[in-house]
Write a protein that holds these residues in place. Structure first.
Motif, PDB file in Angstrom:
ATOM      1  N   ASN A 281      13.513  12.782   6.795  1.00  0.00           N
ATOM      2  CA  ASN A 281      14.230  13.999   6.421  1.00  0.00           C
ATOM      3  C   ASN A 281      15.482  14.122   7.292  1.00  0.00           C
ATOM      4  N   LYS A 282      16.639  14.336   6.648  1.00  0.00           N
ATOM      5  CA  LYS A 282      17.887  14.501   7.378  1.00  0.00           C
ATOM      6  C   LYS A 282      18.662  15.673   6.792  1.00  0.00           C
ATOM      7  N   GLY A 283      18.311  16.871   7.211  1.00  0.00           N
ATOM      8  CA  GLY A 283      19.026  18.049   6.747  1.00  0.00           C
ATOM      9  C   GLY A 283      18.925  18.237   5.251  1.00  0.00           C
ATOM     10  N   ASP A 284      20.056  18.005   4.555  1.00  0.00           N
ATOM     11  CA  ASP A 284      20.091  18.179   3.105  1.00  0.00           C
ATOM     12  C   ASP A 284      19.376  17.062   2.364  1.00  0.00           C
ATOM     13  N   HIS A 285      19.076  15.978   3.055  1.00  0.00           N
ATOM     14  CA  HIS A 285      18.391  14.846   2.430  1.00  0.00           C
ATOM     15  C   HIS A 285      16.903  14.918   2.755  1.00  0.00           C
ATOM     16  N   PRO A 286      16.043  15.224   1.782  1.00  0.00           N
ATOM     17  CA  PRO A 286      14.601  15.296   2.067  1.00  0.00           C
ATOM     18  C   PRO A 286      14.035  13.919   2.391  1.00  0.00           C
ATOM     19  N   GLN A 287      12.863  13.923   2.968  1.00  0.00           N
ATOM     20  CA  GLN A 287      12.200  12.665   3.298  1.00  0.00           C
ATOM     21  C   GLN A 287      11.903  11.862   2.035  1.00  0.00           C
ATOM     22  N   ILE A 288      12.161  10.558   2.108  1.00  0.00           N
ATOM     23  CA  ILE A 288      11.823   9.654   1.006  1.00  0.00           C
ATOM     24  C   ILE A 288      10.401   9.158   1.245  1.00  0.00           C
ATOM     25  N   GLN A 289       9.510   9.485   0.328  1.00  0.00           N
ATOM     26  CA  GLN A 289       8.113   9.090   0.467  1.00  0.00           C
ATOM     27  C   GLN A 289       7.915   7.652  -0.015  1.00  0.00           C
ATOM     28  N   VAL A 290       7.121   6.894   0.727  1.00  0.00           N
ATOM     29  CA  VAL A 290       6.811   5.505   0.368  1.00  0.00           C
ATOM     30  C   VAL A 290       5.317   5.401   0.075  1.00  0.00           C
ATOM     31  N   PHE A 291       4.990   4.919  -1.122  1.00  0.00           N
ATOM     32  CA  PHE A 291       3.597   4.712  -1.518  1.00  0.00           C
ATOM     33  C   PHE A 291       3.361   3.209  -1.680  1.00  0.00           C
ATOM     34  N   LYS A 292       2.330   2.718  -1.000  1.00  0.00           N
ATOM     35  CA  LYS A 292       2.019   1.288  -1.053  1.00  0.00           C
ATOM     36  C   LYS A 292       0.666   1.067  -1.733  1.00  0.00           C
ATOM     37  N   THR A 293       0.676   0.238  -2.751  1.00  0.00           N
ATOM     38  CA  THR A 293      -0.571  -0.185  -3.410  1.00  0.00           C
ATOM     39  C   THR A 293      -0.651  -1.700  -3.274  1.00  0.00           C
ATOM     40  N   TYR A 294      -1.265  -2.141  -2.195  1.00  0.00           N
ATOM     41  CA  TYR A 294      -1.329  -3.568  -1.902  1.00  0.00           C
ATOM     42  C   TYR A 294      -2.601  -4.177  -2.486  1.00  0.00           C
ATOM     43  N   GLY A 295      -2.413  -5.258  -3.206  1.00  0.00           N
ATOM     44  CA  GLY A 295      -3.562  -6.019  -3.669  1.00  0.00           C
ATOM     45  C   GLY A 295      -4.010  -6.996  -2.591  1.00  0.00           C
ATOM     46  N   THR A 296      -5.005  -7.803  -2.923  1.00  0.00           N
ATOM     47  CA  THR A 296      -5.481  -8.816  -1.974  1.00  0.00           C
ATOM     48  C   THR A 296      -4.690 -10.102  -2.214  1.00  0.00           C
ATOM     49  N   LEU A 297      -3.768 -10.385  -1.297  1.00  0.00           N
ATOM     50  CA  LEU A 297      -2.904 -11.561  -1.455  1.00  0.00           C
ATOM     51  C   LEU A 297      -3.273 -12.637  -0.442  1.00  0.00           C
ATOM     52  N   PRO A 298      -3.214 -13.884  -0.861  1.00  0.00           N
ATOM     53  CA  PRO A 298      -3.385 -14.976   0.101  1.00  0.00           C
ATOM     54  C   PRO A 298      -2.086 -15.188   0.876  1.00  0.00           C
ATOM     55  N   SER A 299      -2.161 -15.971   1.925  1.00  0.00           N
ATOM     56  CA  SER A 299      -0.925 -16.362   2.614  1.00  0.00           C
ATOM     57  C   SER A 299      -0.081 -17.195   1.658  1.00  0.00           C
ATOM     58  N   VAL A 300       1.233 -16.987   1.724  1.00  0.00           N
ATOM     59  CA  VAL A 300       2.138 -17.618   0.761  1.00  0.00           C
ATOM     60  C   VAL A 300       3.043 -18.616   1.477  1.00  0.00           C
ATOM     61  N   LEU A 301       3.194 -19.791   0.888  1.00  0.00           N
ATOM     62  CA  LEU A 301       4.088 -20.794   1.427  1.00  0.00           C
ATOM     63  C   LEU A 301       5.527 -20.404   1.065  1.00  0.00           C
ATOM     64  N   CYS A 302       6.319 -20.049   2.062  1.00  0.00           N
ATOM     65  CA  CYS A 302       7.663 -19.530   1.780  1.00  0.00           C
ATOM     66  C   CYS A 302       8.543 -19.631   3.020  1.00  0.00           C
ATOM     67  N   TYR A 303       9.794 -19.139   2.875  1.00  0.00           N
ATOM     68  CA  TYR A 303      10.695 -18.964   4.013  1.00  0.00           C
ATOM     69  C   TYR A 303      10.599 -17.482   4.413  1.00  0.00           C
ATOM     70  N   PRO A 304       9.781 -17.129   5.395  1.00  0.00           N
ATOM     71  CA  PRO A 304       9.528 -15.716   5.696  1.00  0.00           C
ATOM     72  C   PRO A 304      10.791 -14.917   6.014  1.00  0.00           C
ATOM     73  N   GLY A 305      11.695 -15.494   6.804  1.00  0.00           N
ATOM     74  CA  GLY A 305      12.916 -14.772   7.149  1.00  0.00           C
ATOM     75  C   GLY A 305      13.748 -14.426   5.929  1.00  0.00           C
ATOM     76  N   GLN A 306      13.829 -15.367   4.977  1.00  0.00           N
ATOM     77  CA  GLN A 306      14.601 -15.109   3.766  1.00  0.00           C
ATOM     78  C   GLN A 306      13.890 -14.102   2.856  1.00  0.00           C
ATOM     79  N   MET A 307      12.572 -14.134   2.820  1.00  0.00           N
ATOM     80  CA  MET A 307      11.843 -13.124   2.048  1.00  0.00           C
ATOM     81  C   MET A 307      12.070 -11.734   2.643  1.00  0.00           C
ATOM     82  N   ASN A 308      12.122 -11.656   3.968  1.00  0.00           N
ATOM     83  CA  ASN A 308      12.434 -10.376   4.611  1.00  0.00           C
ATOM     84  C   ASN A 308      13.798  -9.861   4.166  1.00  0.00           C
ATOM     85  N   GLN A 309      14.754 -10.789   4.028  1.00  0.00           N
ATOM     86  CA  GLN A 309      16.094 -10.390   3.603  1.00  0.00           C
ATOM     87  C   GLN A 309      16.070  -9.832   2.176  1.00  0.00           C
TER      88      GLN A 309
END
Length: 423
Positions: A281-309
């Motif tokens: 929450n920032k004055g005139d800007h109300p808080q942005i709510q985040v809802f997470k519905t995570y499934g059961t995921l295995p570890s993924v073969l990837c470039y983690p830093g690029q996925m973060n981007q």
């Protein structure tokens, strides 16, 4: 309790003398400055005169309750960024949900455990300071970034952001290690001193009146017992800060020439932590709510830093879209929200959906979103390379797809699909 009006302090708001005593002892024992208010009205008055670093706020009080006090503090731009931790016996889901929706950062249930109180206070103070530092450094870094080709910008963003956050993580490690490495010898010293004091009392059971008064004023028996609890709170606090540092390193991890197994939920969570200051929450800007519905995921073969981007770009765009909708008054009565859903399909495809309930994107613009240099943002607000880079990372580096579904005036959903084992 310090009388220095300019010193940083923690505000305790509670009308119960026992609760005030427990919280005061815990904070004093941990070396914190604090002040006390016995109701919501006096708390608001005190905060207006001199802002605390953090507020421990009781929910059930005479006059305005904790919910209303929190709401007024969060509506005031000058006080909206102060972390508020509710201290309450109300632990039902509805009370918690209401408190978090109003902007509280945590709940501490009654009766209090002093170690838990201090550990939570330390973590949220560290998060506050870390967020402020990140905001300042992100602004400085952003001003230095220049337009370049898609691949060059991708590497530059990863390098700049990764170096910054990694540096903060390493800076955190230094004081953490210092504290951790000194806790054990400090405990030994305290144990030794306690034994000496015990022997002294056995050999000299009749202290002088002056020494007797000093022992009673200090409450020596309580202090010796409480020092052990304080040390344990140090251990808990440093462990939590270590977790924060780990989250930063998870986000800023550099990519190697080969892919590695990664937990995409950890990647999403670390990205959300970096963006936490933009969700509040920032004055005139109300808080942005985040809802997470995570499934059961295995570890993924990837470039983690690029996925973060990729996650950073899509989530930051969602926040920008919601802020724009708020400024233009197009959210109406809706609460700004971001929903993140993950699942694995029968075809071994990881599906990640990131949705916002902003004003949506016209179909004519959707067709061009992944084009390099195309942007709908004002000059100086975007290069038009973010989504192009994200698309390149998902399609070329991870053999997946990045798509968008949007309804004007309703919502926008970005859908990421990548195979669990991509070559």
């Amino acid at each position: 309790m310090s009388t220095n009006t300019n010193a940083k302090f923690i505000l305790i708001v509670d009308d119960n003398p026992t609760n005030l005593s427990v919280l005061s002892e815990a904070l004093r024992g941990a070396g914190f400055r604090f002040r006390v208010a016995i109701d919501g009205e006096s708390a608001l008055t005190l905060v207006e005169r001199n802002q605390p670093e953090l507020i421990l706020l009781d929910l059930q009080m005479p006059g305005i309750d904790g919910f209303e006090t929190c709401r007024r503090l969060k509506e005031n731009h000058a006080t909206a960024s102060i972390p508020i931790i509710f201290t309450t016996a109300l632990t039902d889901r509805e009370s918690k949900a209401k408190g978090f929706a109003l902007g509280a950062v945590d709940y501490i249930p009654k009766p209090f455990e002093q170690g838990e109180v201090i550990a939570r206070v330390k973590v949220h103070l560290q998060l506050k300071h870390l967020t402020e530092s990140l905001e300042e450094q992100v602004r400085d870094r952003t001003n230095d970034l220049q337009k370049a080709q898609v691949q060059l910008v991708q590497q530059e963003k990863l390098s700049s952001l990764g170096e910054m956050i990694s540096g903060i993580g390493h800076e955190l490690n230094n004081p953490i290690n210092f504290i951790v490495n000194n806790i054990e010898p400090l405990e030994e010293y305290i144990t030794g001193v306690s034994k000496i004091l015990d022997l002294y009392q056995q050999e000299y059971p009749r202290p002088s009146p002056k020494l007797k008064d000093a022992i009673e004023d200090l409450d020596l028996e309580f202090v010796l017992e409480d020092m052990t609890k304080i040390l344990e709170s140090f251990r808990l606090g440093t462990k939590m800060i270590e977790n924060i540092s780990t989250s930063l390193r998870t986000f800023s991890r550099s990519d190697s020439e080969t892919k590695s197994l990664a937990d995409l939920h950890e990647c999403l969570d670390s990205t959300l932590m970096i963006l936490q200051h933009r969700l509040k929450n920032k004055g005139d800007h109300p808080q942005i709510q985040v809802f997470k519905t995570y499934g059961t995921l295995p570890s993924v073969l990837c470039y983690p830093g690029q996925m973060n981007q990729v996650f950073m770009n899509i989530l930051a765009n969602a926040i920008d879209a919601l802020n724009e909708a708020i400024v233009k008054g197009k959210l109406h009565v809706r609460v700004p929200q971001i929903k993140i859903t993950t699942q694995i399909t029968s075809k071994k495809q990881i599906v990640i959906q990131i949705a916002d309930n902003g004003i949506g994107i016209p179909e004519s613009i959707q067709e061009r979103l992944f084009e390099p240099m195309f942007t709908t943002k004002p000059v100086g607000k975007g290069t038009g390379l973010g989504l192009a880079i994200a698309n390149q990372i998902i399609v070329e580096k991870h053999h997946g797809t990045l798509s968008i579904n949007s309804q004007v005036g309703e919502c926008t959903v970005f859908v990421i699909e990548i195979p669990v084992e991509n070559i």
